[in-house]
Design a protein around this motif. Structure first.
Motif, PDB file in Angstrom:
ATOM      1  N   GLY A 154      -9.410  -6.530  -9.277  1.00 49.93           N
ATOM      2  CA  GLY A 154      -8.194  -7.205  -9.732  1.00 49.93           C
ATOM      3  C   GLY A 154      -7.977  -8.500  -8.965  1.00 49.93           C
ATOM      4  O   GLY A 154      -8.758  -8.866  -8.079  1.00 49.93           O
ATOM      5  N   GLY A 194       0.866  -1.182   0.000  1.00 51.38           N
ATOM      6  CA  GLY A 194       0.000   0.000   0.000  1.00 51.38           C
ATOM      7  C   GLY A 194       0.895   1.222   0.000  1.00 51.38           C
ATOM      8  O   GLY A 194       1.735   1.366   0.891  1.00 51.38           O
ATOM      9  N   VAL A 208      -8.672  -2.282   7.802  1.00 52.63           N
ATOM     10  CA  VAL A 208      -8.871  -3.716   7.565  1.00 52.63           C
ATOM     11  C   VAL A 208      -8.357  -4.525   8.765  1.00 52.63           C
ATOM     12  O   VAL A 208      -8.959  -5.509   9.171  1.00 52.63           O
ATOM     13  N   ILE A 212     -10.415  -1.108  -6.163  1.00 55.88           N
ATOM     14  CA  ILE A 212      -9.150  -0.385  -6.067  1.00 55.88           C
ATOM     15  C   ILE A 212      -8.020  -1.179  -6.707  1.00 55.88           C
ATOM     16  O   ILE A 212      -7.789  -2.328  -6.368  1.00 55.88           O
ATOM     17  N   CYS A 215      -5.084  -0.687 -10.459  1.00 62.32           N
ATOM     18  CA  CYS A 215      -4.830   0.128 -11.659  1.00 62.32           C
ATOM     19  C   CYS A 215      -6.143   0.424 -12.391  1.00 62.32           C
ATOM     20  O   CYS A 215      -6.356   1.509 -12.925  1.00 62.32           O
ATOM     21  N   THR A 244       0.526  -1.037  -6.814  1.00 65.81           N
ATOM     22  CA  THR A 244       1.420  -0.615  -5.736  1.00 65.81           C
ATOM     23  C   THR A 244       2.877  -0.935  -6.030  1.00 65.81           C
ATOM     24  O   THR A 244       3.720  -0.816  -5.150  1.00 65.81           O
ATOM     25  N   MET A 259     -11.069  -1.332  -1.248  1.00 70.35           N
ATOM     26  CA  MET A 259     -10.818  -2.684  -1.736  1.00 70.35           C
ATOM     27  C   MET A 259     -11.964  -3.614  -1.327  1.00 70.35           C
ATOM     28  O   MET A 259     -12.295  -3.735  -0.152  1.00 70.35           O
ATOM     29  N   ALA A 297      -5.283   3.060   4.951  1.00 67.33           N
ATOM     30  CA  ALA A 297      -6.534   2.312   4.789  1.00 67.33           C
ATOM     31  C   ALA A 297      -6.384   0.891   5.308  1.00 67.33           C
ATOM     32  O   ALA A 297      -7.360   0.265   5.747  1.00 67.33           O
ATOM     33  N   GLY A 298      -5.175   0.375   5.267  1.00 64.69           N
ATOM     34  CA  GLY A 298      -4.934  -0.986   5.724  1.00 64.69           C
ATOM     35  C   GLY A 298      -5.276  -1.165   7.190  1.00 64.69           C
ATOM     36  O   GLY A 298      -5.696  -2.246   7.610  1.00 64.69           O
ATOM     37  N   ALA A 310      -0.337  -4.811  -9.342  1.00 66.18           N
ATOM     38  CA  ALA A 310       0.383  -3.866 -10.195  1.00 66.18           C
ATOM     39  C   ALA A 310       0.398  -2.446  -9.623  1.00 66.18           C
ATOM     40  O   ALA A 310       1.431  -1.778  -9.613  1.00 66.18           O
TER      41      ALA A 310
HETATM   42  C1  TPP Z   1      -6.932  -1.488   2.508  1.00 68.37           C
HETATM   43  C2  TPP Z   1      -5.992  -1.157   1.413  1.00 68.37           C
HETATM   44  N1  TPP Z   1      -4.804  -1.789   1.371  1.00 68.37           N
HETATM   45  C3  TPP Z   1      -3.929  -1.514   0.382  1.00 68.37           C
HETATM   46  C4  TPP Z   1      -4.244  -0.606  -0.569  1.00 68.37           C
HETATM   47  C5  TPP Z   1      -3.254  -0.290  -1.662  1.00 68.37           C
HETATM   48  N2  TPP Z   1      -3.676  -0.889  -2.931  1.00 68.37           N
HETATM   49  C6  TPP Z   1      -4.348  -0.197  -3.867  1.00 68.37           C
HETATM   50  S1  TPP Z   1      -4.819  -1.144  -5.121  1.00 68.37           S
HETATM   51  C7  TPP Z   1      -4.137  -2.505  -4.483  1.00 68.37           C
HETATM   52  C8  TPP Z   1      -4.193  -3.849  -5.165  1.00 68.37           C
HETATM   53  C9  TPP Z   1      -4.084  -3.778  -6.599  1.00 68.37           C
HETATM   54  O1  TPP Z   1      -3.887  -5.048  -7.129  1.00 68.37           O
HETATM   55  P1  TPP Z   1      -4.941  -5.740  -8.043  1.00 68.37           P
HETATM   56  O2  TPP Z   1      -6.257  -5.830  -7.386  1.00 68.37           O
HETATM   57  O3  TPP Z   1      -4.351  -7.025  -8.480  1.00 68.37           O
HETATM   58  O4  TPP Z   1      -5.086  -4.742  -9.274  1.00 68.37           O
HETATM   59  P2  TPP Z   1      -3.978  -4.184 -10.313  1.00 68.37           P
HETATM   60  O5  TPP Z   1      -3.433  -2.930  -9.757  1.00 68.37           O
HETATM   61  O6  TPP Z   1      -2.952  -5.245 -10.487  1.00 68.37           O
HETATM   62  O7  TPP Z   1      -4.721  -3.921 -11.561  1.00 68.37           O
HETATM   63  C10 TPP Z   1      -3.527  -2.205  -3.286  1.00 68.37           C
HETATM   64  C11 TPP Z   1      -2.781  -3.186  -2.505  1.00 68.37           C
HETATM   65  C12 TPP Z   1      -5.494   0.033  -0.485  1.00 68.37           C
HETATM   66  N3  TPP Z   1      -5.877   0.947  -1.369  1.00 68.37           N
HETATM   67  N4  TPP Z   1      -6.344  -0.255   0.508  1.00 68.37           N
END
Ligand code: TPP
Length: 668
Positions: A491, A38, A93, A423, A425, A526, A463, A89-90, A524
């Motif tokens: 994602g 994060g 959780v 949440i 990309c 982060t 998320m 935000a973590g 991706a």
């Molecule tokens: C509670 C929380 N933890 C961590 C994050 C940081 N964060 C944003 S998106 C994400 C995950 C993205 O991975 P994925 O769902 O595989 O999508 P991608 O970016 O690969 O398309 C994380 C860990 C967050 N926004 N909220």
């Protein structure tokens, strides 16, 4: 950088705040590290991964922050020194475990590093987690620079063992991601005495409900926090300086707020002319030091990143003391407001604030308040020069294909569809531009035309929230006979982080919604940490790659489809099939993140537009790929060869066969 954080004692290095905190853990002899990526917290673990083998400690990226917190807590109960990291935000959780672990306490030092994001550079909110540390009744420290970040993480392990409580270290974006001078201390080998003792010091120590029960454990917690207050009073992280001739103005500055105040006071030549209380140990606050400052001052200003958290407590201390003799200035609304309560602090914000307070003592200085006006003017001029646009997905990103396919599949379907985002990309699918508000009653106008992927998403929160919201909408829609599809996207990392309980809920409640997993094999957004579908750890070693289709089938989803988002026709057809299902349906759109393909040199040759065939219809622009350009004078599309990833999605969307690969020269 891995070698750098292993450098020898006494070495002076330029380290990012996150690297400095990683080094602090190594100087404390950490045994186990767990976290969830994060921004701006991730580099602590990224650096530690690189040295874990050499320094003989265990590290993992966990499935989510709650799991990470519990992994670290479990090992700490066995006597290990553990570090857990996450973004603001973590902590929401992990909150259930965080607030409860405080009741039993810990044995080995447990440090929780949370990186907040004032200014919301990388986050959905500016949430200030210091209030959550106070809520959980856990000691909290906040560094003012990179040196202190290292020293504080190290000291936090000792403090945690002394108090037998987890200790939180709060960082912020500008500290975690900026670099500063750090003088290294010595690396320490683990000295933890590992072993589990069920009745450690008191019977059933690690069981909140264990006799004599949760209330008695709460009493212990509060007594321990009172002891922590004595440590705060003595702590070197809290320092009070009152000049020989005390100033009328007292400043209380905490964390990075102190760094800004220090800069401003240097600039103004006032460093040794104010009553200054620096706070680094903030829960509990050093009450005696605050009282001393209040005694010496006529006005007090509190400078802190985030909420007026310390300010509120200082106001309380002052009103408890003697009928509000010393006005406290800061972020609270009203006549004592001198600092904005949203956004990030900067010297530009703090300097006028300090001068405003001084302006009351020395009215001549009120002229200095014009700084913001200058900033606003400069911003206005810059804005006039910039073409507004949404932030964009990368050229050749598989999410572009998924969104194109989803929008095509929904195009002629009746009703108003709701696409719930999540949440990652792909959240950029909801950033949009230029939309207008529509009154709730104006039914027809609610159906906005979606022209690019960046206008696809209708809701976007946290998320896992997309699929949750979709369930409410789908059930309500069915009950009220509302037409239109309810869709959720997320994602792969998000699937494992927060969707799993939600998909079970979809099944047991027979929810008529369609859920798309945009599986690009990586976390991706982060910084490409592995997700459970990656099949390798950050060192490139093989790990099991979990199969999302098998998992959703196993929990009872009957309509499970898979497609490759780079194959637009197949994806459109598959999504249409899923939308046509009566009950729950899931589509897994599996296509690896193009940046990873590029790193492995697995992308294709660039594509080009044939000017003879291009009619200027702009269909290709609707794909939203940043490599596609448009010359409005010549009325021709183009492709930027340097950024084109050679995925070929644009070739499939062109209705005039005007786009082809430079490798084959024709449609393949
Ligand atoms: C509670 C929380 N933890 C961590 C994050 C940081 N964060 C944003 S998106 C994400 C995950 C993205 O991975 P994925 O769902 O595989 O999508 P991608 O970016 O690969 O398309 C994380 C860990 C967050 N926004 N909220």
């Amino acid at each position: 950088m891995s070698a750098a954080i292993l450098d020898k004692e006494g070495k002076r290095l330029l380290l990012m705040g996150n690297e400095a905190m990683a080094r602090g853990a190594l100087e404390a002899g950490v045994d186990l590290v767990a976290g969830y990526p994060g921004t701006p917290s991730s580099e602590v673990i990224e650096r530690l991964w690189e040295v874990a083998e050499a320094r003989k400690f265990y590290v993992q990226w966990s499935t989510n922050e709650k799991v990470a917190f519990e992994v670290a807590a479990g090992a700490s109960l066995e006597g290990a020194r553990t570090l857990c990291t996450m973004k603001n935000a973590g902590l929401n959780v992990a909150m259930d475990s965080f607030a409860t672990l405080a009741y039993t306490g810990v044995r080995g030092g447990m440090v929780l590093m949370v990186a907040d994001d004032p200014g919301a550079h990388y986050s959905s909110t500016e949430q200030d987690t210091r209030t959550l540390a106070a809520y959980a009744e856990v000691p909290c420290l906040e560094p003012c620079d990179q040196q202190e970040a290292k020293d504080m993480v190290k000291a936090a392990f000792d403090l945690s063992e002394e108090l037998e409580l987890p200790v939180m270290v709060r960082s912020v974006t500008r500290l975690s991601h900026a670099s500063g001078d750090v003088v290294l201390g010595s690396l320490k080998d683990s000295e933890s005495l590992i072993g589990f003792n069920k009745h450690y010091k008191i019977p059933y120590r690690w069981n909140v409900y264990g006799a004599p029960g949760a209330v008695s454990k709460h009493v212990w917690l509060q007594e321990t926090l009172t002891r922590a207050g004595e440590y705060s009073e003595e702590s070197g992280f809290n320092s009070l300086s009152i000049p020989q001739n005390p100033s009328k103005v007292g400043i209380i500055a905490s964390g990075l707020g102190y760094a800004y105040v220090r800069d401003v006071l240097h600039t103004l030549g006032m460093m040794d002319k104010v009553n200054l209380l620096k706070i680094g140990f903030l829960n509990p606050l050093p009450k005696k030091k605050i009282l001393e400052l209040l005694d010496a001052s006529t006005y007090v200003i509190v400078v802190e990143e985030g909420e007026p958290y310390i300010e509120r407590l200082v106001r309380g201390i002052e009103s408890e003391r003697q009928a509000d003799r010393v006005p406290v200035f800061g972020k609270f609304p009203g006549e004592r407001n001198v600092l904005p309560s949203t956004g990030e602090l900067t010297c530009n914000v703090d300097e006028p604030a300090l001068l405003k307070v001084y302006g009351m003592a020395y009215p001549d200085c009120s002229c200095c308040l014009s700084g913001k006006k200058g900033d606003d003017e400069a911003r206005g001029k810059a804005e006039a020069l910039v073409t507004p646009r949404s932030s964009a997905l990368c050229p050749g990103c598989p999410h572009l294909g998924s969104y194109w396919a989803l929008n095509q599949a929904l195009k002629r379907e009746p009703g108003i569809h709701i696409i719930n985002g999540d949440i990652g990309c792909y959240e950029q699918g909801g950033y949009g531009l230029f939309a207008q508000a529509v009154a709730a009653s104006d039914e027809a106008a609610k159906k906005y035309a979606v022209r690019t992927p960046y206008e696809t998403l209708d809701t976007l929160h946290v998320m896992g929230s997309g699929l949750g919201m979709a369930q409410g909408q789908a059930h309500l829609g069915k009950l009220k006979g509302v037409e239109g599809h309810v869709v959720a996207v997320s994602g792969d990392s998000t699937f494992f982080h927060a969707i799993l309980p939600s998909i079970v809920n979809v099944v047991v409640n027979a929810t008529p919604a369609t859920y798309l997993v945009l599986d690009n094999r990586w976390t991706a957004m982060t910084g490409h940490q592995p997700s459970a579908t990656t099949g390798e750890n950050p060192l490139g070693q093989d790990t099991p790659a979990l199969d999302i289709a098998a998992i959703v089938r196993a929990v009872g989803v009957k309509n499970v489809f898979e497609a490759c988002p780079f194959d637009l026709e197949e994806s459109i057809k598959t999504i249409k099939e899923a939308l046509a299902c009566e009950g729950p349906s899931v589509v897994i759109l599996k296509g690896e993140c193009t940046l990873q393909l590029a790193r492995r040199k697995a992308t294709g040759a660039p594509f080009v537009v044939d000017p003879e065939k291009c009619t200027g219809c702009r269909t290709c622009l609707g794909l939203g790929c940043p490599a596609i350009t448009f010359d409005s004078v010549a009325n021709l599309a183009g492709i930027d060869a340097a950024s084109c990833a050679g995925c070929g999605m644009c070739e499939s969307v062109c209705p005039f066969d005007a786009i082809h690969s430079t490798e084959t020269g024709k449609r393949g």
